[in-house]
Write a protein that holds these residues in place. Structure first.
Motif, PDB file in Angstrom:
ATOM      1  N   PHE A 111      -4.078  12.810 -52.781  1.00  0.00           N
ATOM      2  CA  PHE A 111      -5.048  12.006 -52.041  1.00  0.00           C
ATOM      3  C   PHE A 111      -5.410  10.733 -52.812  1.00  0.00           C
ATOM      4  CE2 PHE A 111      -6.302  16.192 -50.015  1.00  0.00           C
ATOM      5  CZ  PHE A 111      -5.684  15.892 -48.811  1.00  0.00           C
ATOM      6  N   ILE A 112      -5.595  10.863 -54.118  1.00  0.00           N
ATOM      7  CA  ILE A 112      -5.894   9.682 -54.934  1.00  0.00           C
ATOM      8  C   ILE A 112      -4.722   8.710 -54.898  1.00  0.00           C
ATOM      9  CG2 ILE A 112      -6.333   8.882 -57.290  1.00  0.00           C
ATOM     10  CD1 ILE A 112      -7.866  11.459 -57.777  1.00  0.00           C
ATOM     11  N   LEU A 113      -3.515   9.258 -54.950  1.00  0.00           N
ATOM     12  CA  LEU A 113      -2.312   8.428 -54.887  1.00  0.00           C
ATOM     13  C   LEU A 113      -2.247   7.659 -53.572  1.00  0.00           C
ATOM     14  CD1 LEU A 113       0.463   7.847 -56.329  1.00  0.00           C
ATOM     15  CD2 LEU A 113       1.389   9.665 -54.901  1.00  0.00           C
ATOM     16  N   THR A 117      -2.536   3.584 -53.143  1.00  0.00           N
ATOM     17  CA  THR A 117      -1.468   2.853 -52.452  1.00  0.00           C
ATOM     18  C   THR A 117      -2.037   1.937 -51.375  1.00  0.00           C
ATOM     19  OG1 THR A 117       0.069   4.690 -52.847  1.00  0.00           O
ATOM     20  CG2 THR A 117       0.663   3.106 -51.137  1.00  0.00           C
ATOM     21  N   ILE A 118      -2.991   2.454 -50.601  1.00  0.00           N
ATOM     22  CA  ILE A 118      -3.610   1.634 -49.553  1.00  0.00           C
ATOM     23  C   ILE A 118      -4.377   0.468 -50.169  1.00  0.00           C
ATOM     24  CG2 ILE A 118      -5.330   1.638 -47.709  1.00  0.00           C
ATOM     25  CD1 ILE A 118      -4.516   4.494 -47.092  1.00  0.00           C
ATOM     26  N   LEU A 119      -5.084   0.729 -51.274  1.00  0.00           N
ATOM     27  CA  LEU A 119      -5.810  -0.355 -51.949  1.00  0.00           C
ATOM     28  C   LEU A 119      -4.851  -1.436 -52.435  1.00  0.00           C
ATOM     29  CD1 LEU A 119      -8.506   1.488 -54.118  1.00  0.00           C
ATOM     30  CD2 LEU A 119      -8.856   0.203 -52.005  1.00  0.00           C
ATOM     31  N   ALA A 146       3.238 -11.108 -46.715  1.00  0.00           N
ATOM     32  CA  ALA A 146       2.551 -10.534 -47.876  1.00  0.00           C
ATOM     33  C   ALA A 146       2.626  -9.013 -47.868  1.00  0.00           C
ATOM     34  CB  ALA A 146       1.096 -11.000 -47.900  1.00  0.00           C
ATOM     35  N   LEU A 147       2.395  -8.406 -46.709  1.00  0.00           N
ATOM     36  CA  LEU A 147       2.457  -6.947 -46.626  1.00  0.00           C
ATOM     37  C   LEU A 147       3.878  -6.441 -46.867  1.00  0.00           C
ATOM     38  CD1 LEU A 147       0.072  -6.150 -43.639  1.00  0.00           C
ATOM     39  CD2 LEU A 147      -0.179  -5.365 -45.992  1.00  0.00           C
ATOM     40  N   TRP A 148       4.862  -7.148 -46.326  1.00  0.00           N
ATOM     41  CA  TRP A 148       6.253  -6.747 -46.537  1.00  0.00           C
ATOM     42  C   TRP A 148       6.615  -6.821 -48.018  1.00  0.00           C
ATOM     43  CZ3 TRP A 148      10.071  -4.044 -44.968  1.00  0.00           C
ATOM     44  CH2 TRP A 148      11.374  -4.299 -45.407  1.00  0.00           C
ATOM     45  N   TYR A 149       6.171  -7.881 -48.685  1.00  0.00           N
ATOM     46  CA  TYR A 149       6.435  -8.001 -50.121  1.00  0.00           C
ATOM     47  C   TYR A 149       5.794  -6.852 -50.890  1.00  0.00           C
ATOM     48  CZ  TYR A 149       5.954  -9.511 -54.933  1.00  0.00           C
ATOM     49  OH  TYR A 149       5.973  -9.547 -56.308  1.00  0.00           O
ATOM     50  N   MET A 150       4.552  -6.492 -50.527  1.00  0.00           N
ATOM     51  CA  MET A 150       3.863  -5.418 -51.230  1.00  0.00           C
ATOM     52  C   MET A 150       4.554  -4.077 -51.001  1.00  0.00           C
ATOM     53  SD  MET A 150       1.485  -6.778 -52.957  1.00  0.00           S
ATOM     54  CE  MET A 150       0.752  -5.242 -53.467  1.00  0.00           C
ATOM     55  N   VAL A 151       4.981  -3.810 -49.775  1.00  0.00           N
ATOM     56  CA  VAL A 151       5.664  -2.545 -49.484  1.00  0.00           C
ATOM     57  C   VAL A 151       6.974  -2.449 -50.264  1.00  0.00           C
ATOM     58  CG1 VAL A 151       6.840  -1.228 -47.683  1.00  0.00           C
ATOM     59  CG2 VAL A 151       4.611  -2.249 -47.217  1.00  0.00           C
ATOM     60  N   VAL A 152       7.755  -3.517 -50.230  1.00  0.00           N
ATOM     61  CA  VAL A 152       9.047  -3.519 -50.917  1.00  0.00           C
ATOM     62  C   VAL A 152       8.866  -3.400 -52.426  1.00  0.00           C
ATOM     63  CG1 VAL A 152      11.060  -4.948 -51.440  1.00  0.00           C
ATOM     64  CG2 VAL A 152      10.226  -4.791 -49.098  1.00  0.00           C
ATOM     65  N   THR A 153       7.857  -4.069 -52.969  1.00  0.00           N
ATOM     66  CA  THR A 153       7.645  -4.056 -54.415  1.00  0.00           C
ATOM     67  C   THR A 153       7.052  -2.734 -54.881  1.00  0.00           C
ATOM     68  OG1 THR A 153       7.255  -6.444 -54.309  1.00  0.00           O
ATOM     69  CG2 THR A 153       6.627  -5.322 -56.328  1.00  0.00           C
ATOM     70  N   LEU A 154       6.066  -2.210 -54.149  1.00  0.00           N
ATOM     71  CA  LEU A 154       5.471  -0.928 -54.530  1.00  0.00           C
ATOM     72  C   LEU A 154       6.486   0.209 -54.469  1.00  0.00           C
ATOM     73  CD1 LEU A 154       1.907  -0.893 -52.915  1.00  0.00           C
ATOM     74  CD2 LEU A 154       2.455  -0.718 -55.335  1.00  0.00           C
ATOM     75  N   SER A 155       7.392   0.135 -53.513  1.00  0.00           N
ATOM     76  CA  SER A 155       8.411   1.180 -53.387  1.00  0.00           C
ATOM     77  C   SER A 155       9.536   1.013 -54.393  1.00  0.00           C
ATOM     78  CB  SER A 155       8.989   1.176 -51.968  1.00  0.00           C
ATOM     79  OG  SER A 155       9.621  -0.062 -51.692  1.00  0.00           O
ATOM     80  N   VAL A 176       1.960  -5.242 -59.710  1.00  0.00           N
ATOM     81  CA  VAL A 176       2.318  -4.404 -58.560  1.00  0.00           C
ATOM     82  C   VAL A 176       3.537  -3.543 -58.881  1.00  0.00           C
ATOM     83  CG1 VAL A 176       3.123  -4.442 -56.166  1.00  0.00           C
ATOM     84  CG2 VAL A 176       1.297  -5.987 -56.896  1.00  0.00           C
ATOM     85  N   ILE A 177       4.513  -4.112 -59.575  1.00  0.00           N
ATOM     86  CA  ILE A 177       5.715  -3.356 -59.943  1.00  0.00           C
ATOM     87  C   ILE A 177       5.353  -2.170 -60.834  1.00  0.00           C
ATOM     88  CG2 ILE A 177       7.867  -3.460 -61.261  1.00  0.00           C
ATOM     89  CD1 ILE A 177       8.152  -6.361 -60.310  1.00  0.00           C
ATOM     90  N   LEU A 178       4.534  -2.419 -61.860  1.00  0.00           N
ATOM     91  CA  LEU A 178       4.131  -1.341 -62.765  1.00  0.00           C
ATOM     92  C   LEU A 178       3.335  -0.267 -62.025  1.00  0.00           C
ATOM     93  CD1 LEU A 178       3.090  -3.446 -65.894  1.00  0.00           C
ATOM     94  CD2 LEU A 178       5.200  -2.137 -65.556  1.00  0.00           C
ATOM     95  N   THR A 179       2.480  -0.704 -61.113  1.00  0.00           N
ATOM     96  CA  THR A 179       1.714   0.263 -60.329  1.00  0.00           C
ATOM     97  C   THR A 179       2.631   1.097 -59.442  1.00  0.00           C
ATOM     98  OG1 THR A 179      -0.159  -1.271 -60.300  1.00  0.00           O
ATOM     99  CG2 THR A 179      -0.195   0.534 -58.716  1.00  0.00           C
TER     100      THR A 179
END
Length: 241
Positions: A111-113, A117-119, A146-155, A176-179
């Motif tokens: 749940f924290i994860l 991720t949403i934050l 911006a959202l697409w970049y965040m999704v691609v980078t977080l994944s 974002v990459i490290l996160t």
């Protein structure tokens, strides 16, 4: 869901103060994702509730339903979720809830994860769009970018079709990459625990069954020994008489 409700209410306040339509579009997209979670939570509570009418009428199920509607006028009903959290803390106490969280650490971590991720998706997109929109050569110029970049980078996929060109944007991108690496590392650990935990429980149950069988055998052997001793005592008594 209480944290997501707080985030949703916070987004309502941000939408009121933000004048940039691009940043407002990011919040609108994130709120759409939150609505999906609220709908899933409402349906799960409705299905699991022993009495559907009691949940819907007495436990503010109607407020949960209204908070799921994609209208700004009904967002205020998400406050009822916070009232439920307050009642939970009042009825069970923080210590019992803390013990339950510690006991079920795997689900708590999940749940924290999810919340982190949403934050990251929301505030990372807001920050990246605010930074990159100042550059004339930027390729991150809209909320979907911006959202697409965040999704691609977080994944940790990194297609490379959207990327920051400013120094501040690259610093944010590195964070974002490290996160993302940390998020997927934690998710991998959760999945491993989810699939291996039943096998560990089964093995532990088999060991307990073996111990019980051995104890039963010892008890049975002791009874036989007692019968043998009783027989010898009877024979000795007969000889003495």
């Amino acid at each position: 869901m209480a944290l997501l409700s707080l985030l949703s209410i916070f987004n309502m306040i941000l939408l009121f103060f933000l004048r940039d339509p691009s940043l407002g579009a990011v919040l609108a997209l994130v709120n759409f994702v939150l609505i999906i979670f609220f709908i899933a939570d409402f349906l799960a509570r409705l299905v699991k509730s022993p009495s559907k009418s009691e949940y819907f009428l007495r436990q503010y199920g109607w407020a949960d339903f209204l908070s799921c509607l994609p209208f700004s006028q009904t967002n205020v009903f998400r406050l009822f979720r916070l009232i439920k959290v307050y009642r939970l803390l009042r009825d069970f106490g923080i210590r019992k809830i803390k013990d339950a969280v510690i006991k079920d650490r795997a689900d708590t971590a999940l749940f924290i994860l999810l919340f982190v991720t949403i934050l990251m998706l929301e505030f990372g997109s807001l920050g990246m769009l605010a930074i990159e929109s100042q550059s004339s050569v930027s390729n991150i110029t809209t909320a979907p970018d911006a959202l697409w970049y965040m999704v691609v980078t977080l994944s940790t996929v990194g297609y490379g079709d959207q990327y920051p060109v400013t120094t501040q944007g690259r610093v944010l991108g590195a964070f974002v990459i490290l996160t993302g690496v940390g998020i997927f590392g934690t998710l991998t650990g959760y999945l491993a625990n989810f699939f291996l935990a039943p096998q560990k429980k089964k093995k532990s149950g088999d060991e307990l069954s073996d111990i019980r069988s051995q104890l039963d055998a010892i008890k049975a052997l002791s009874a036989q020994q007692q019968d043998a001793i009783a027989t010898l005592e009877e024979s000795l008594t007969k000889r003495e008489t």
